[in-house]
Design an enzyme around this catalytic site. Structure first.
Site, mmCIF file in Angstrom:
data_model
loop_
_atom_site.group_PDB
_atom_site.id
_atom_site.type_symbol
_atom_site.label_atom_id
_atom_site.label_comp_id
_atom_site.label_asym_id
_atom_site.label_seq_id
_atom_site.Cartn_x
_atom_site.Cartn_y
_atom_site.Cartn_z
ATOM 1 N N SER A 1 0.835 -1.191 0.000
ATOM 2 C CA SER A 1 0.000 0.000 0.000
ATOM 3 C C SER A 1 0.871 1.243 0.000
ATOM 4 C CB SER A 1 -0.910 -0.001 1.227
ATOM 5 O OG SER A 1 -0.124 0.170 2.394
ATOM 6 N N LYS A 2 0.227 2.378 -0.048
ATOM 7 C CA LYS A 2 0.943 3.657 -0.143
ATOM 8 C C LYS A 2 1.985 3.828 0.964
ATOM 9 C CE LYS A 2 -2.599 3.947 -2.795
ATOM 10 N NZ LYS A 2 -2.809 2.507 -2.530
ATOM 11 N N ARG A 3 1.666 3.286 2.123
ATOM 12 C CA ARG A 3 2.595 3.521 3.224
ATOM 13 C C ARG A 3 3.935 2.806 3.017
ATOM 14 N NH1 ARG A 3 2.488 -0.870 6.827
ATOM 15 N NH2 ARG A 3 0.870 -2.335 6.236
ATOM 16 N N HIS A 4 3.977 1.909 2.040
ATOM 17 C CA HIS A 4 5.241 1.238 1.736
ATOM 18 C C HIS A 4 6.079 2.050 0.751
ATOM 19 C CE1 HIS A 4 2.917 -2.474 3.006
ATOM 20 N NE2 HIS A 4 3.948 -2.455 3.802
ATOM 21 N N GLY A 5 5.559 3.200 0.348
ATOM 22 C CA GLY A 5 6.286 3.994 -0.627
ATOM 23 C C GLY A 5 5.475 4.099 -1.904
#
Length: 480
Positions: free
Chosen positions: A251-255
RNA sequence: GCCCCCAUCGUCCAGCGGCCUAGGACGCCGGCCUUUCAAGCCGGUAACACGGGUUCGAAUCCCGUUGGGGGCGCCA
């Protein structure tokens, strides 16, 4: 039978790396078998679908080198390839299914459904709706007449089971006690994903449905609809999903997860596509750098990995460096120039372009990303360099620094102006003062480029020019 | 809670019953080269989740456990 596959994204977000990989595998499969790839827009959700996302998906696919034979933009015999334009057809199929008894109008409320699920959870059973609120034909007709059409549900036969041979996972079996009667047409007459997607696959003659594993458990529903339509079944293949470095869903929080982010970050499309291909598939042998053409000849759905891969860009960075080094030098310069001009805030003049050309090959083998190029060559195009504090401290504090900076000015003034000439003059200066190359040259590097890390020194001096180089040594000496 | 899928180095992949004292790549560590940094070359580190079977023989087959992922919408 000619192979026909499809990539059917919902334009509800930018094309992400997982979608890109699914598209790539479909493309490789189609090309390998000399078949066709159909690009369709699964935009039944009008509220979340946008043109911006639709065009991002198209652009990203094209950037990756994936083309399609039929569908959005290129057209074909099946209309616009947008589900939003085919509601009449889905409705028609739904009505046919009701007529044949395969589906029914249903009045279960969300509360009814929730209560059933809660009961099932308490009883340790599967939360399955079995059609107990099915409407009689007469009641359904009356509701439709009154303009309050109830949703249509597909009637899953119970007892029963659906089994199929998945092209990547092998045999998969679902007992119907675990499959709900599911909605195919909403109360507002719009189709659900299951109906629209299945009808399109049938209508468009799709032979292989290759998609993400997130839809594996919905496949029995699609098979049931297909059979009820009296159509032949495609072969299904479900690709494992991509996870983040922590093993959780990507997801976005992984980059960055959008393909476009990689384009903007200075990645080469060949590197991204190569990396995506290798993530869950092996071209065989021990080679991992492989062109699209090679992938096409070697691709096989059965050899796609069944386990979810972690999307870790470390290898992508390395791979991008490999592709950068493989570029033609002129092409490398051409691609780097706009980035450099943007960094400088002005265009390069002819002399500067030629200076860039002379050190381009040196920078090329040092860059992993295009975005690294401008900082590396900036010293060539600015009046004065900014000294990197850490470099300055480390290098200029030695007693040799002043000697070297002093000596270099004289040496350059007299040097024959070529890389060899400059090197000879500087080495003679080093000998004269008894300086080691390490001690004597690093101060020159910092004075010239502002940093103790730079392209090779002699080439950099020549590219900068005699006057400017001498001036930089003088300024540095004065700053000590 | 129920269903489905998956399980080899930190990461990606190879292995599809004996060729495995498990191979490659990235990363990491060390060395060489060297004016820095890269690149290149050489070497090293590191894995078959666990427990039962099957078999003369299991990383490879079966079962279970554990772990991870996905799904269980009038979202797609």
């Amino acid at each position: 039978m000619t192979v026909r596959v499809r990539f059917a994204p919902s334009p509800t977000g930018f094309l992400h790396v997982g979608g890109g990989r699914t598209a790539l595998y479909n493309w490789l499969f189609a090309r390998h078998h000399g078949g066709a790839l159909v690009l369709r827009s699964d935009d039944t959700d009008a509220g979340r679908s946008t043109d911006e996302f639709r065009s991002d998906i198209l652009e990203s696919l094209t950037w990756l080198g994936i083309d399609w034979d039929e569908g959005i933009e290129v057209g074909g015999p099946h209309g616009t390839y947008r589900q939003s334009d085919r509601f009449h057809r889905y409705r028609e199929v739904a009505e046919t299914l009701v007529a044949s008894g395969a589906a029914y109008y249903d009045e279960a409320t969300p509360e009814d459904l929730q209560a059933m699920r809660d009961d099932a959870a308490r009883a340790g059973a599967s939360p399955v709706y079995d059609g107990r609120h099915r409407l009689s034909e007469i009641d359904a007709a009356a509701r439709i007449e009154a303009g309050d059409a109830p949703p249509v549900r597909f009637a899953v036969s119970r007892p029963g089971e659906t089994r199929f041979e998945d092209a990547v996972r092998g045999e998969v079996v679902f007992d119907h006690t675990n499959v709900d009667d599911f909605v195919i047409l909403r109360g507002d007459g719009s189709p659900t994903y299951h109906l629209a997607s299945t009808v399109d696959d049938v209508d468009y003659g799709i032979t292989h449905v290759v998609r993400g594993e997130d839809i594996l458990s919905s496949t029995p529903k699609h098979i049931l609809i297909t059979k009820a339509m009296g159509a032949g079944l495609p072969i299904y293949g479900h690709l494992s999903l991509l996870n983040g470095p922590d093993g959780k869903k990507l997801s976005k929080r992984h980059g960055d997860t959008a393909i476009r982010a990689y384009r903007e970050a200075g990645y080469l499309s060949q590197a991204v596509v190569n990396f995506l291909a290798i993530l869950g598939w092996s071209p065989g042998e021990d080679e991992e750098i492989v062109s699209l053409e090679e992938m096409v000849t070697r691709f096989d759905l059965g050899s796609v990995s069944k386990n979810p891969a972690v999307f870790d860009t470390t290898k992508l960075e390395w791979m991008n460096g490999v592709y950068i080094r493989a570029m033609d030098v002129a092409e490398f310069s051409d691609q780097a120039r706009p980035l450099i001009e943007e960094d400088l805030g002005r265009p390069l003049d002819d002399a500067e372009i030629s200076a860039l050309g002379s050190i381009a090959p040196l920078v090329q083998e040092r860059a992993k990303l295009f975005t690294e190029v401008a900082p590396m060559v900036r010293f060539l195009f600015v009046g004065e360099v900014a000294y990197d504090e850490w470099s300055w401290e480390k290098v200029m504090s030695t007693p040799e620094a002043g000697v070297a900076l002093q000596g270099a000015q004289a040496a350059l003034a007299a040097a024959e102006w070529s890389v060899e000439g400059v090197e000879a003059a500087l080495r003679a200066m080093l000998d004269e003062h008894g300086l080691s190359a390490r001690k004597g040259l690093q101060p020159l590097r910092v004075a010239l480029t502002g940093s103790s890390v730079s392209p090779p020194l002699f080439e950099s001096i020549v590219a900068l020019g005699r006057e400017a180089a001498v001036a930089r040594f003088r300024r540095a000496l004065e700053s000590i």
